[in-house]
Write a protein that holds these residues in place. Sequence first.
Motif, PDB file in Angstrom:
ATOM      1  N   ASN A   1       0.898  -1.147  -0.091  1.00 21.65           N
ATOM      2  CA  ASN A   1      -0.113   0.066   0.042  1.00 21.65           C
ATOM      3  C   ASN A   1       0.848   1.392   0.103  1.00 21.65           C
ATOM      4  N   ILE A   2       0.577   2.140  -0.753  1.00 23.22           N
ATOM      5  CA  ILE A   2       1.296   3.588  -0.880  1.00 23.22           C
ATOM      6  C   ILE A   2       0.280   4.489  -0.188  1.00 23.22           C
ATOM      7  N   PRO A   3       0.878   5.329   0.729  1.00 21.26           N
ATOM      8  CA  PRO A   3       2.150   5.189   1.175  1.00 21.26           C
ATOM      9  C   PRO A   3       2.578   4.351   2.643  1.00 21.26           C
ATOM     10  N   GLN A   4       1.290   3.690   3.043  1.00 20.73           N
ATOM     11  CA  GLN A   4       1.521   3.075   4.008  1.00 20.73           C
ATOM     12  C   GLN A   4       2.904   2.204   4.144  1.00 20.73           C
ATOM     13  N   ASP A   5       2.983   1.277   3.184  1.00 15.05           N
ATOM     14  CA  ASP A   5       4.104   0.475   3.100  1.00 15.05           C
ATOM     15  C   ASP A   5       5.135   0.662   2.524  1.00 15.05           C
ATOM     16  N   LEU A   6       5.041   1.785   1.569  1.00 13.78           N
ATOM     17  CA  LEU A   6       6.195   2.336   0.738  1.00 13.78           C
ATOM     18  C   LEU A   6       5.878   3.494   0.258  1.00 13.78           C
ATOM     19  N   SER A   7       6.913   4.561   0.607  1.00  8.02           N
ATOM     20  CA  SER A   7       6.832   5.836   0.145  1.00  8.02           C
ATOM     21  C   SER A   7       7.602   5.917  -1.324  1.00  8.02           C
TER      22      SER A   7
ATOM     23  N   PRO B   1      -1.998   6.858  -5.401  1.00  6.52           N
ATOM     24  CA  PRO B   1      -2.223   8.109  -5.092  1.00  6.52           C
ATOM     25  C   PRO B   1      -1.231   9.339  -5.774  1.00  6.52           C
ATOM     26  N   MET B   2      -1.895  10.295  -5.597  1.00  5.76           N
ATOM     27  CA  MET B   2      -1.045  11.555  -6.606  1.00  5.76           C
ATOM     28  C   MET B   2       0.337  11.619  -5.890  1.00  5.76           C
ATOM     29  N   LEU B   3       1.365  11.888  -6.599  1.00 10.74           N
ATOM     30  CA  LEU B   3       2.824  11.705  -6.448  1.00 10.74           C
ATOM     31  C   LEU B   3       3.446  12.928  -5.574  1.00 10.74           C
ATOM     32  N   THR B   4       3.955  12.766  -4.564  1.00 14.88           N
ATOM     33  CA  THR B   4       4.874  13.693  -4.063  1.00 14.88           C
ATOM     34  C   THR B   4       6.084  13.593  -5.124  1.00 14.88           C
ATOM     35  N   THR B   5       6.521  14.853  -5.524  1.00 13.79           N
ATOM     36  CA  THR B   5       7.614  15.002  -6.558  1.00 13.79           C
ATOM     37  C   THR B   5       8.372  16.342  -6.368  1.00 13.79           C
ATOM     38  N   ILE B   6       9.425  16.355  -7.062  1.00 15.53           N
ATOM     39  CA  ILE B   6      10.173  17.772  -7.192  1.00 15.53           C
ATOM     40  C   ILE B   6       9.926  18.345  -8.302  1.00 15.53           C
ATOM     41  N   SER B   7       9.178  19.747  -8.191  1.00 15.36           N
ATOM     42  CA  SER B   7       8.860  20.550  -9.203  1.00 15.36           C
ATOM     43  C   SER B   7       9.707  21.468  -9.943  1.00 15.36           C
TER      44      SER B   7
ATOM     45  N   ARG C   1      24.101  31.189 -18.507  1.00 16.75           N
ATOM     46  CA  ARG C   1      23.776  29.759 -17.790  1.00 16.75           C
ATOM     47  C   ARG C   1      22.721  30.018 -16.719  1.00 16.75           C
ATOM     48  N   LEU C   2      21.495  29.990 -17.033  1.00 16.70           N
ATOM     49  CA  LEU C   2      20.193  30.319 -15.996  1.00 16.70           C
ATOM     50  C   LEU C   2      20.058  28.864 -15.147  1.00 16.70           C
ATOM     51  N   LEU C   3      20.244  28.923 -14.006  1.00 21.58           N
ATOM     52  CA  LEU C   3      20.246  27.836 -13.131  1.00 21.58           C
ATOM     53  C   LEU C   3      18.779  28.302 -12.158  1.00 21.58           C
ATOM     54  N   LEU C   4      17.765  27.627 -12.371  1.00 22.82           N
ATOM     55  CA  LEU C   4      16.297  27.700 -11.811  1.00 22.82           C
ATOM     56  C   LEU C   4      16.260  26.746 -10.763  1.00 22.82           C
ATOM     57  N   SER C   5      15.551  27.184  -9.689  1.00 22.82           N
ATOM     58  CA  SER C   5      15.253  26.477  -8.436  1.00 22.82           C
ATOM     59  C   SER C   5      14.197  25.641  -8.398  1.00 22.82           C
ATOM     60  N   PRO C   6      14.295  24.302  -8.143  1.00 21.07           N
ATOM     61  CA  PRO C   6      13.261  23.163  -7.981  1.00 21.07           C
ATOM     62  C   PRO C   6      12.558  23.270  -6.652  1.00 21.07           C
ATOM     63  N   GLU C   7      11.195  22.747  -6.524  1.00 19.75           N
ATOM     64  CA  GLU C   7      10.459  22.750  -5.352  1.00 19.75           C
ATOM     65  C   GLU C   7       9.883  21.523  -4.981  1.00 19.75           C
ATOM     66  N   LEU C   8      10.040  21.200  -3.636  1.00 22.61           N
ATOM     67  CA  LEU C   8       9.268  19.944  -3.181  1.00 22.61           C
ATOM     68  C   LEU C   8       7.772  20.017  -3.243  1.00 22.61           C
ATOM     69  N   ILE C   9       7.135  19.324  -3.936  1.00 25.44           N
ATOM     70  CA  ILE C   9       5.625  19.426  -3.699  1.00 25.44           C
ATOM     71  C   ILE C   9       5.217  17.978  -2.961  1.00 25.44           C
ATOM     72  N   ILE C  10       4.524  18.258  -1.850  1.00 27.34           N
ATOM     73  CA  ILE C  10       4.072  17.008  -1.065  1.00 27.34           C
ATOM     74  C   ILE C  10       2.597  16.748  -1.312  1.00 27.34           C
ATOM     75  N   ARG C  11       2.339  15.646  -1.680  1.00 31.39           N
ATOM     76  CA  ARG C  11       1.124  14.983  -2.068  1.00 31.39           C
ATOM     77  C   ARG C  11       0.844  13.668  -1.001  1.00 31.39           C
ATOM     78  N   GLN C  12       0.276  12.464  -1.874  1.00 35.44           N
ATOM     79  CA  GLN C  12      -0.079  11.425  -0.995  1.00 35.44           C
ATOM     80  C   GLN C  12       0.706  10.335  -1.192  1.00 35.44           C
ATOM     81  N   SER C  13       1.887  10.225  -1.852  1.00 37.78           N
ATOM     82  CA  SER C  13       2.485   8.963  -2.061  1.00 37.78           C
ATOM     83  C   SER C  13       3.601   9.070  -0.918  1.00 37.78           C
ATOM     84  N   THR C  14       3.644   9.851  -0.089  1.00 39.89           N
ATOM     85  CA  THR C  14       4.828   9.701   1.000  1.00 39.89           C
ATOM     86  C   THR C  14       4.104   9.734   2.365  1.00 39.89           C
TER      87      THR C  14
END
Length: 333
Positions: free
Chosen positions: A261-267, A282-288, A315-328
Amino acid sequence: MKATIRSVAQEAGVSTTTVSKVINHTGSISEQTRKNVLAAMKKLNYSPDVAAASLRGKRTKAFGLLVPDISNPFYAEVARSIEDRSHDFGYNVMMCNTDNDAEKEKNYLSLLTSQRIDGLVVASAFRSPDLLEEMLDKGFPMVLIASEIPKLSVNTVTVDDYKGGYLATSHLLSLGHKKIAIIIENVRSNAARLAAFKEAMQEADLPIPDGFIVKTEAAIQKGYESGKKILSMKEGPTAIFACNDLLAAGVLQAAKEVGLNIPQDLSVVGFDNTVLSTTTSPMLTTISQPIKLMGAKAVDLLIEEMKQEKGNKERLLLSPELIIRQSTASISI
């Protein structure tokens, strides 16, 4: 010696006028003749000097775009953002799908240059950077997006992949996970994400068991296969960081198939924050990645270079963002 339109005509057994018609898509010629001319161009490695034509001001109001796999939602969204921004400036976009294949890259680059594009956006690692270097040496406008080729002096728009990898791993560590595996695509951006993963694990004084690092291709099926492989281990992980959303979606499938089961048994954490991340269950926790901004900045740099407003490369280096959803979730004790 460098091939000319005359040598192509001789090789194909046609007139230079016919070759010109094929290159410029004008006039009336048979399909067989067109194929003969294209074959001669390929054999002689001939392409029109588009750099010189562009610098003379002969604008076609078209950009070329090379992507490795348009079926990957990330590149589909990148292409859309580039097309939208190009349209703002009155430009069309001609896109080619390379599959990260050197021969396809060469053929498509020849095709795009024969169309006298005004600039080129490269959204792939590109297996033959010497071809791009030749164009850059002639002053041809070009920008790389979501990829880097260190040997080239070229405008580049990327995201901070190391920071993204560190955010993903740190999130799983903060939830109490100690046995974390990673699935990566064998490309430069994923190498930075892997390095960040190793650094975060080392800082947490946690080992990375054999088999917890899997390299594969970017596809849901590959994520599924890799997930099955990792989850079949006797001492498997409680969390998996998949370095793009396609791989993460495949891991979710594999986990469900083996009864987890996601995320109970595996994130599970992905990377990209494409539309796919909100359609999984479930919807995915991901890096945006700021995909829309990346595409807009790439086109802006291309326009600036065409106007010769800036001599130096950026050289443009843009910043990512953590998006927390239901997979963790926090690990169950």
